[in-house]
Enzyme design. Structure first.
Site, mmCIF file in Angstrom:
data_model
loop_
_atom_site.group_PDB
_atom_site.id
_atom_site.type_symbol
_atom_site.label_atom_id
_atom_site.label_comp_id
_atom_site.label_asym_id
_atom_site.label_seq_id
_atom_site.Cartn_x
_atom_site.Cartn_y
_atom_site.Cartn_z
ATOM 1 N N GLU A 12 9.663 2.019 6.832
ATOM 2 C CA GLU A 12 8.818 3.192 7.065
ATOM 3 C C GLU A 12 7.649 2.861 7.985
ATOM 4 O OE1 GLU A 12 10.778 3.552 3.043
ATOM 5 O OE2 GLU A 12 9.677 2.010 4.133
ATOM 6 N N PRO A 63 17.382 -12.059 2.512
ATOM 7 C CA PRO A 63 17.449 -11.075 1.426
ATOM 8 C C PRO A 63 16.400 -9.985 1.606
ATOM 9 C CG PRO A 63 16.425 -13.104 0.660
ATOM 10 C CD PRO A 63 16.922 -13.381 2.053
#
Length: 660
Positions: free
Chosen positions: A295, A507
């Site tokens: 975002e 990850p």
């Protein structure tokens, strides 16, 4: 003995009454939390800005709202101190009282009304004065149903004046906490220290009819009352607020746990409680919220565009994660000193009424822009009650979020109906927002297409390049539980044809690194400054903010959160912009439009064997790699350094939602 007190003259009594009325209206205007919104076409007309009609204009509202409209005048005069305004009043005691009360505010009056029973009320003279005022560029305020009604029935005169003057008419609706007086129009006496809403409707052209004006005034009044009513907390919202208050002590404990795990910043925990040592900058301030890395990167082009569009305004960007804060800090370092000093960062407070109240009282934003899907009912309600318009930018609703909000329909509809507008990423997202109660949905495209690729410092990039050497690199980006084993299996198959392959696993949540290492065996970890030897097939990149460097050394890349249901996928544009051939799993619903745009240039692989079959030809064929990367890049608008290709209609709509 002292002289007996003398009775006040009628003029003295009138002056005292006017001062009392003026003081009360001033108290109402300054103590009420007003929200101003409506059709953006009305703003330049109301403010007599450049580009508005060459003549003046008419502002119309029902007579029952006459005591609420001074707040609109205060709002407009603040934006344009040179605003010229005249009010049409009746030639009676009440009219003169109003004239005396508002005269010190620089508001002129024209006295006169329609003749009644053959008695001259000065209507013809007032009409001529009004026509001269409008031709002179002034704004004329009229109550079309006044001064004697019938209530909310347009009397002849307003649209006749508009036709002769060839000027627009702006209908106004107003509502606030008020008492209704027993007058012919049930006059609203506004109460101080409440909330209020003023809606400016679509301007009417000079050829509109009295019926058109009546319909426009009725619509604006309904919209104002609806906005005022929905500012009150519903039972579901009260329950939400109570839950947040009761959980506040547990949230403080959770902050300490997150700090110990590296998910919070020492010295900045108080920001989660709405407290900050920073001072609010002067002038206009926009609040933007970007939850995390994705975002935040989507928000950066919009941040730059708004800093350029509003050279005297500041932007407060809040994030929920430290990784988002790092993205902003890196970007802020690339800005000029003028822009950097107008860009602030805070961690968003938790949705506890007291903490959100502190935050909003301190920063006093003019508008709140939430990126993608990060919405909290308490925050939206608190903004709405304070007159802060809220919009969702690049809005998306995944299948999971859509299902969750539908289960809580009452709370969802209340929250989504309070949004000023939503700029959705796709038609499906727009339809879902509309179904949840959003009144205005747009599609301005996906801002992720405009976001720059993740950055990498020269020093970091040199370290990563020297570590990888000349080995071909398979980069696994944003992996989730279970996917590391699939990638490891695929890498094992690929090494049958490319024995020196290095697989770098990044990850999505580095906090899982211990668990990943336990399942994969002994693997070097970037967080411990461990580097892979020539024999190590795996390198676990369990760090934050370094993805840009890993993308720049990757030969090919696979994007995670996509191998098993429900998945959702992640943003593919970062790799595309850096020219890396991409693959992903089949479960990419959250980014379906992005992958549809990229088409076959991004491979969809269902398991480790399919990933290996896709990877080997690319790893062994430089020309094929270049062709695939070029095909993907050609499907996305290029990013020019220093340029922010944010859609102009989006910037225009954001500008329209704030007080000018």
């Amino acid at each position: 003995m002292p002289d007996a007190p003398q009775d006040l003259s009628p003029r003295d009594r009138s002056g005292t009454a006017a001062r009392l009325v003026r003081a009360y209206l001033q108290l109402v205007a300054t103590s009420t939390r007003w929200s101003f919104t409506g059709d953006s076409q009305a703003i330049p007309i109301l403010l007599q800005q450049s580009g508005s009609p060459p003549h003046g204009a008419i502002v119309a509202f029902w007579h029952s709202s006459i005591l609420l409209v001074p707040s609109l005048w205060r709002w407009a005069r603040t934006a344009n101190p040179m605003l010229a305004l005249r009010v049409l009043i009746s030639r009676n005691r009440d009219g003169r009282l109003i004239a005396d009360a508002i005269a010190p505010w620089g508001v002129g009056c024209i006295e006169g009304s329609s003749n009644r029973k053959g008695k001259d009320k000065g209507g013809a003279r007032a009409f001529r004065q009004a026509l001269r005022a409008v031709h002179g560029g002034e704004t004329l305020v009229i109550t079309p149903d006044g001064p004697r009604g019938p209530a909310e029935t347009v009397q002849p005169g307003t649209m006749t004046l508009a036709r002769i003057a060839r000027c627009p008419v702006v209908p106004i609706g107003a509502a606030s906490g008020s008492l209704r007086l027993p007058t012919w129009d049930r006059l609203a006496l506004p109460l101080p220290f409440t909330r209020g809403a003023i809606i400016y409707g679509t301007p009417l052209g000079p050829d509109a009819t009295d019926s058109d004006l009546a319909a426009a005034l009725a619509a604006s009044s309904r919209a104002a009352r609806q906005r005022w009513l929905t500012g009150r907390l519903a039972p579901s919202e009260r329950l939400w607020a109570l839950t947040g208050t009761l959980l506040a002590p547990a949230l403080v404990i959770m902050l300490r746990v997150r700090l110990a795990r590296g998910r919070e910043r020492a010295g900045r925990l108080r920001e989660r409680l709405g407290l900050t040592p920073l001072k609010r900058p002067r002038g206009r301030l926009f609040w933007m919220h970007a939850a995390s890395v994705g975002e935040c990167r989507s928000a950066l082009p919009l941040v730059e565009a708004m800093l350029e569009r509003h050279p005297r305004a500041s932007i407060l960007l809040t994030t929920a994660t430290v990784t988002g804060a790092d993205i902003l800090a890196d970007h802020r370092a690339t800005l000029s000193s003028d822009r950097a000093c107008r860009l602030f960062h805070q961690f968003i407070p938790y949705d506890v009424p007291r903490w959100i109240g502190r935050f909003l009282r301190h920063w006093r934003p003019e508008a709140a822009l939430f990126m993608e899907s990060e919405l909290w009912p308490g925050i939206v309600a608190a903004c709405y009650r304070r007159g802060v318009p809220v919009a969702v930018i690049n809005g998306r609703l995944s299948d999971r979020s859509w299902g969750r909000w539908r289960k809580h329909a009452s709370l969802a509809r209340r929250m989504f109906s309070r949004l000023d507008f939503v700029a959705a990423r796709s038609e499906d997202d727009a339809a879902r927002f509309a179904a949840l109660g959003v009144a205005e949905c747009h599609q301005f495209g996906d801002l992720k297409q405009s976001a720059p690729p993740p950055s990498a410092s020269p020093a970091l990039l040199e370290v990563v390049r020297s570590t990888c050497g000349s080995r071909p690199v398979l980069l696994a980006v944003s992996t989730h539980p279970g996917e590391e084993e699939e990638i490891t299996a695929a890498a094992t198959l690929i090494r049958e044809d490319c024995p020196d392959l290095l697989c770098i696993i990044v990850p999505r949540h580095p906090a899982r690194a211990d668990d990943i290492a336990a399942r994969l065996g002994s693997v070097p970890r970037r967080s411990r400054n461990e580097t892979p030897s020539a024999r190590d097939p795996i390198w676990l990149a369990d760090t934050l903010g370094e993805l840009g460097a890993f993308f720049r050394v990757a030969t090919i890349a696979w994007i995670g959160h996509s191998m098993s249901a429900p998945g959702g996928g992640h943003n593919p544009y970062e790799g595309v912009r850096l020219g890396v051939p991409l693959a992903t799993g089949p479960h990419i619903g959250n980014f379906a439009d992005a992958y549809a745009r990229l088409g076959e240039s991004v491979a969809i692989v269902a398991d480790a064997s399919e990933l290996a079959r896709w990877a080997v030809p690319l790893l062994k064929g430089p020309a094929l790699r270049a062709a695939v990367a070029a095909d993907a890049s050609g499907r996305v608008p290029g990013h020019i350094p220093g340029h922010t290709p944010v859609p102009a209609p989006l910037l225009t709509r954001i500008n329209a939602m704030v007080s000018p």
